[in-house]
Design a protein around this motif. Structure first.
Motif, mmCIF file in Angstrom:
data_model
loop_
_atom_site.group_PDB
_atom_site.id
_atom_site.type_symbol
_atom_site.label_atom_id
_atom_site.label_comp_id
_atom_site.label_asym_id
_atom_site.label_seq_id
_atom_site.Cartn_x
_atom_site.Cartn_y
_atom_site.Cartn_z
ATOM 1 N N ALA A 117 0.866 -1.168 0.168
ATOM 2 C CA ALA A 117 0.099 -0.126 -0.112
ATOM 3 C C ALA A 117 1.038 1.152 0.013
ATOM 4 C CB ALA A 117 -0.856 0.039 1.148
ATOM 5 N N VAL A 118 0.349 2.220 -0.471
ATOM 6 C CA VAL A 118 0.915 3.664 -0.622
ATOM 7 C C VAL A 118 -0.041 4.664 -0.123
ATOM 8 C CG1 VAL A 118 2.648 3.306 -2.195
ATOM 9 C CG2 VAL A 118 0.338 3.962 -2.785
ATOM 10 N N PRO A 119 0.543 5.589 0.866
ATOM 11 C CA PRO A 119 -0.425 6.747 1.290
ATOM 12 C C PRO A 119 -0.943 7.445 0.269
ATOM 13 C CG PRO A 119 1.914 7.174 1.720
ATOM 14 C CD PRO A 119 1.940 5.642 1.224
ATOM 15 N N ARG A 120 -2.167 8.204 0.559
ATOM 16 C CA ARG A 120 -2.738 9.051 -0.457
ATOM 17 C C ARG A 120 -1.970 10.255 -0.373
ATOM 18 N NH1 ARG A 120 -9.197 7.770 -1.038
ATOM 19 N NH2 ARG A 120 -9.091 5.378 -0.995
ATOM 20 N N VAL A 121 -1.049 10.695 -1.197
ATOM 21 C CA VAL A 121 -0.260 11.780 -1.246
ATOM 22 C C VAL A 121 -0.207 12.729 -2.641
ATOM 23 C CG1 VAL A 121 0.950 11.066 0.738
ATOM 24 C CG2 VAL A 121 1.952 10.717 -1.689
ATOM 25 N N THR A 122 0.144 13.830 -2.452
ATOM 26 C CA THR A 122 0.538 14.555 -3.723
ATOM 27 C C THR A 122 1.966 14.927 -3.546
ATOM 28 O OG1 THR A 122 -1.886 15.199 -4.359
ATOM 29 C CG2 THR A 122 0.312 16.341 -5.386
ATOM 30 N N VAL A 123 2.886 14.692 -4.370
ATOM 31 C CA VAL A 123 4.252 15.071 -4.400
ATOM 32 C C VAL A 123 4.533 15.972 -5.469
ATOM 33 C CG1 VAL A 123 6.663 14.218 -4.435
ATOM 34 C CG2 VAL A 123 4.906 13.094 -3.198
ATOM 35 N N ALA A 124 5.017 17.225 -5.370
ATOM 36 C CA ALA A 124 5.553 18.011 -6.441
ATOM 37 C C ALA A 124 6.840 18.274 -6.191
ATOM 38 C CB ALA A 124 4.669 19.374 -6.698
ATOM 39 N N ASP A 125 7.931 17.866 -7.319
ATOM 40 C CA ASP A 125 9.311 17.883 -7.056
ATOM 41 C C ASP A 125 10.095 18.236 -8.305
ATOM 42 O OD1 ASP A 125 11.496 17.552 -5.402
ATOM 43 O OD2 ASP A 125 11.322 15.300 -5.517
ATOM 44 N N ALA A 126 11.073 18.705 -8.158
ATOM 45 C CA ALA A 126 12.111 18.964 -9.199
ATOM 46 C C ALA A 126 13.513 19.195 -8.712
ATOM 47 C CB ALA A 126 11.639 20.238 -9.943
ATOM 48 N N PRO A 127 14.711 19.000 -9.170
ATOM 49 C CA PRO A 127 15.982 18.997 -8.728
ATOM 50 C C PRO A 127 16.496 20.443 -8.435
ATOM 51 C CG PRO A 127 16.223 18.232 -11.023
ATOM 52 C CD PRO A 127 14.764 18.362 -10.700
ATOM 53 N N ARG A 128 17.298 20.648 -7.851
ATOM 54 C CA ARG A 128 18.089 21.936 -7.697
ATOM 55 C C ARG A 128 18.993 22.099 -8.709
ATOM 56 N NH1 ARG A 128 22.081 24.494 -2.938
ATOM 57 N NH2 ARG A 128 22.336 26.457 -3.772
ATOM 58 N N PHE A 129 20.027 20.887 -8.748
ATOM 59 C CA PHE A 129 21.017 21.010 -9.803
ATOM 60 C C PHE A 129 20.850 19.960 -10.813
ATOM 61 C CE2 PHE A 129 23.181 22.723 -6.059
ATOM 62 C CZ PHE A 129 23.698 23.817 -6.643
ATOM 63 N N GLY A 130 21.239 20.205 -12.111
ATOM 64 C CA GLY A 130 21.115 19.334 -13.351
ATOM 65 C C GLY A 130 22.260 18.262 -13.337
ATOM 66 N N TRP A 131 23.504 18.566 -12.539
ATOM 67 C CA TRP A 131 24.523 17.768 -12.353
ATOM 68 C C TRP A 131 24.644 17.069 -11.134
ATOM 69 C CZ3 TRP A 131 28.977 17.078 -16.145
ATOM 70 C CH2 TRP A 131 30.157 16.189 -15.578
ATOM 71 N N ARG A 132 24.115 15.796 -10.587
ATOM 72 C CA ARG A 132 24.420 15.430 -9.414
ATOM 73 C C ARG A 132 25.204 14.112 -9.696
ATOM 74 N NH1 ARG A 132 19.325 16.450 -11.113
ATOM 75 N NH2 ARG A 132 18.689 14.123 -11.134
ATOM 76 N N GLY A 133 26.374 14.353 -9.220
ATOM 77 C CA GLY A 133 27.359 13.328 -9.629
ATOM 78 C C GLY A 133 28.004 12.507 -8.535
ATOM 79 N N VAL A 134 28.516 11.498 -8.739
ATOM 80 C CA VAL A 134 29.474 10.698 -8.015
ATOM 81 C C VAL A 134 30.772 10.266 -8.907
ATOM 82 C CG1 VAL A 134 29.894 8.459 -6.593
ATOM 83 C CG2 VAL A 134 27.662 9.951 -6.431
ATOM 84 N N LEU A 135 31.829 10.482 -8.354
ATOM 85 C CA LEU A 135 33.154 10.001 -8.953
ATOM 86 C C LEU A 135 33.247 8.547 -8.347
ATOM 87 C CD1 LEU A 135 36.327 11.232 -10.169
ATOM 88 C CD2 LEU A 135 36.311 9.443 -8.601
ATOM 89 N N LEU A 136 33.458 7.697 -9.270
ATOM 90 C CA LEU A 136 33.981 6.173 -8.875
ATOM 91 C C LEU A 136 35.280 5.951 -9.502
ATOM 92 C CD1 LEU A 136 32.770 3.944 -6.909
ATOM 93 C CD2 LEU A 136 31.754 2.820 -9.358
ATOM 94 N N ASP A 137 36.357 5.855 -8.688
ATOM 95 C CA ASP A 137 37.791 5.656 -9.237
ATOM 96 C C ASP A 137 38.021 3.945 -9.220
ATOM 97 O OD1 ASP A 137 40.425 5.425 -9.515
ATOM 98 O OD2 ASP A 137 41.008 5.984 -7.559
ATOM 99 N N VAL A 138 37.844 3.670 -10.665
ATOM 100 C CA VAL A 138 38.058 2.365 -10.862
ATOM 101 C C VAL A 138 39.518 1.997 -11.409
ATOM 102 C CG1 VAL A 138 35.830 1.712 -11.380
ATOM 103 C CG2 VAL A 138 37.229 2.644 -13.074
ATOM 104 N N SER A 139 40.373 2.990 -11.198
ATOM 105 C CA SER A 139 41.656 2.564 -11.793
ATOM 106 C C SER A 139 42.571 2.586 -10.616
ATOM 107 C CB SER A 139 42.292 4.283 -12.168
ATOM 108 O OG SER A 139 43.646 3.956 -12.713
ATOM 109 N N ARG A 140 42.679 3.210 -9.367
ATOM 110 C CA ARG A 140 43.548 2.568 -8.289
ATOM 111 C C ARG A 140 43.223 1.128 -7.928
ATOM 112 N NH1 ARG A 140 43.115 8.260 -7.568
ATOM 113 N NH2 ARG A 140 45.317 9.099 -7.972
#
Length: 536
Positions: A117-140
């Motif tokens: 079940a999910v509650p009866r809600v209304t969510v309005a949403d949008a991000p602050r930034f367009g680039w929301r990143g994570v660097l994963l170092d697979v070299s070392r």
């Protein structure tokens, strides 16, 4: 509702819920196909529901009037409607629905087949930034493909949308280049690795290596695209390049050092062995990048540009002749010339160069963007000059840094950056808050996971989580810009539910009360830094 990251607006109509059952369906019009496929596969696996019925269920719609990545989720007695301005918004709305279903919705097989079940809600949403990143170092330390795919899912679950793959460095070359097979045959492995920081003098005496075939990377890119995650590759130049020089000695400064005697580096840190600046080296990397562009459709291609010592260029007659030939002032301008070439080369192919903030030294290439890691100063200077910026200051969002000051913290490096510290990180420094035009050039923010001290996925989990959840809220939500105004108590309360989601996902995060016995690394020396210098 314990949603992380927090949405712009959420309203509950009453205490009622909508209950899914065997008759619940999943539908949607044009532009919703990939999100429907993901929802059916993911929620179907967790709930045991096929979502193929004709009864009330989930409806997806792309509608005009909503911005990029913006969505609206409405739960009524007649089902769930997710509407968005584009496919990305639909996907983020679907991720919110998954959270509303509870932590068990993050499992890969159902613990129950009813009561969803999910509650009866209304969510309005949008991000602050367009680039929301994570660097994963697979070299070392190399992560097998399955671990990278898992991290794509973890990013997507937190509404993070850029995976910055650090593919090459002194310690390993991880991308197959068909024209230059020695890059992976020679540069793809090293004889041994340092264990902890160099002052401990400990080595594991175990060969380490691995690389991704081009088809592996195409699979990662496609998998990520289905989850609205863009994969940005990093090919380091002109420093951090010993693995490439070991494979092809002619790339190094042969008039200064015996490059034929070099092997893939087994140390951590800043390496003096850098690329030469001959035309043949530029052609070599153009050929490499031709294959990189064929794999990665991302607008941005990261070319590093950081921590490039200039001593070999100063001692190299060939490099000095190049400086005179080009009428450059010094070695900093020589590096700038090198990177400007690739800025133009990428622009001709419809792509953009992004590099670490050292690329500002000697003059920034016209179309380049900056990853500001040495504090905010580089990003501020670049933004005020009209260049796009991704804020990732090491003092704040280098997640390889230790999470507590206690003696039990495994391989303690850097500054203490707790969950609360990351939650209070603000990507826009005061110098840009007063300058809206420059602030608009901050296209996003990124947390970095450097892997010198993380040799498998369990170690990465420990360093990344739970702090990546706090970072995700910083990157997505419209939090107060003053860190002291943020609702840390409210976030902590929501995290109690989020820990259960991470448990269901199998994430081996750092517990709030300290590491578990098997997360310790007793006796392995780190490099803790006491105090935190001013971030500029």
């Amino acid at each position: 509702m314990d949603l992380i990251p927090a949405p712009l607006d959420i309203r509950t109509d009453d205490d009622l819920t909508f209950l899914f059952d065997a008759e619940s369906g999943l539908g949607g019009g044009p532009g919703t196909e990939r999100v429907r496929h993901w929802l059916r596969a993911t929620l179907g696996a967790a709930t045991g529901l096929l979502l193929t019925g004709t009864g009330p269920g989930i409806e997806l719609a792309v509608v005009p009037g909503l911005g990029s990545e913006e969505y609206r989720l409405e739960v009524t007695g007649g089902g769930v409607l997710i509407s968005a301005g584009d496919e990305a918004g639909l996907f983020w709305g679907a991720q919110t629905l998954r959270q509303l279903l509870g932590p068990d919705a993050y499992r890969r097989a159902p613990l129950r087949r009813d009561g969803w079940a999910v509650p009866r809600v209304t969510v309005a949403d949008a991000p602050r930034f367009g680039w929301r990143g994570v660097l994963l170092d697979v070299s070392r330390h190399f992560l097998p493909k399955a671990d990278v795919l898992r991290y794509v899912d973890l990013l997507a679950a937190h509404k993070l949308n850029v995976l910055h793959l650090h593919l090459t460095d002194d310690q390993g070359w991880r991308i197959e280049i068909k024209r230059y097979p020695k890059l992976t045959e020679v540069g793809g492995w090293r004889e041994r690795s340092m264990v902890g920081y160099r002052s401990g003098g400990e080595r594991d005496n175990r060969p380490h290596g691995g690389y991704y075939t081009q088809d592996d990377l195409r699979e990662i890119v496609a998998y990520a695209a289905d989850r609205q995650v863009t994969v940005v590759p990093e090919i380091d130049v002109p420093g951090h390049a010993q693995a490439a020089v070991a494979a092809y000695p002619e790339l190094g400064n042969q008039d200064v050092v015996d490059t034929g005697a070099l092997s893939t580096w087994t140390d951590w840190g800043i390496n003096p062995n850098v690329l030469n600046v001959e035309d043949s080296t530029i052609r070599f990397y153009e050929n490499v990048l031709e294959e990189v562009l064929d794999i990665f459709p991302s607008t941005f291609i990261h070319l590093g540009g950081d921590e490039c010592p200039k001593e070999q260029w100063k001692a190299s007659a060939a490099a000095q002749n190049r400086i005179k030939e080009l009428e450059l002032a010094d070695e900093d301008e020589l590096q700038s010339w090198f990177l400007r070439h690739f800025d133009s080369w990428l622009a001709e192919r419809g792509r953009r160069l992004i590099g670490w903030d050292e690329i500002l030294e000697g003059g920034l290439a016209p179309g380049a963007a900056v990853s500001s890691w040495r504090g905010y100063a580089g990003g501020v200077a670049a933004a005020k000059a009209g260049h796009d910026v991704v804020m990732c200051p090491e003092q704040q969002v280098y997640l390889d840094h230790r999470q507590a000051a206690g003696p039990d913290e495994p391989i303690p490096v850097g500054w203490v950056r707790s969950l609360e510290d990351v939650y209070r990180f603000e990507p826009l420094p005061p110098a840009l808050r007063q300058d809206p035009e420059a602030a608009a050039h901050v296209i996003g923010t990124q947390a970095n996971l450097w892997s010198e001290f993380m040799d498998d996925a369990r170690d990465v989990d420990y360093r990344a989580f739970p702090r990546l959840a706090a970072f995700a809220e910083v990157a997505w939500s419209r939090l107060p810009q003053l860190p002291e105004d943020r609702d840390w108590d409210g976030f902590s309360a929501r995290m109690e539910t989020h820990y259960r989601r991470l448990d269901a996902l199998g994430v081996e995060y750092r517990p709030a009360d300290g590491p578990k016995p098997w997360q310790l690394r007793p006796g392995v020396q780190g490099r803790p830094i006491e105090g935190l210098p001013p971030v500029v």
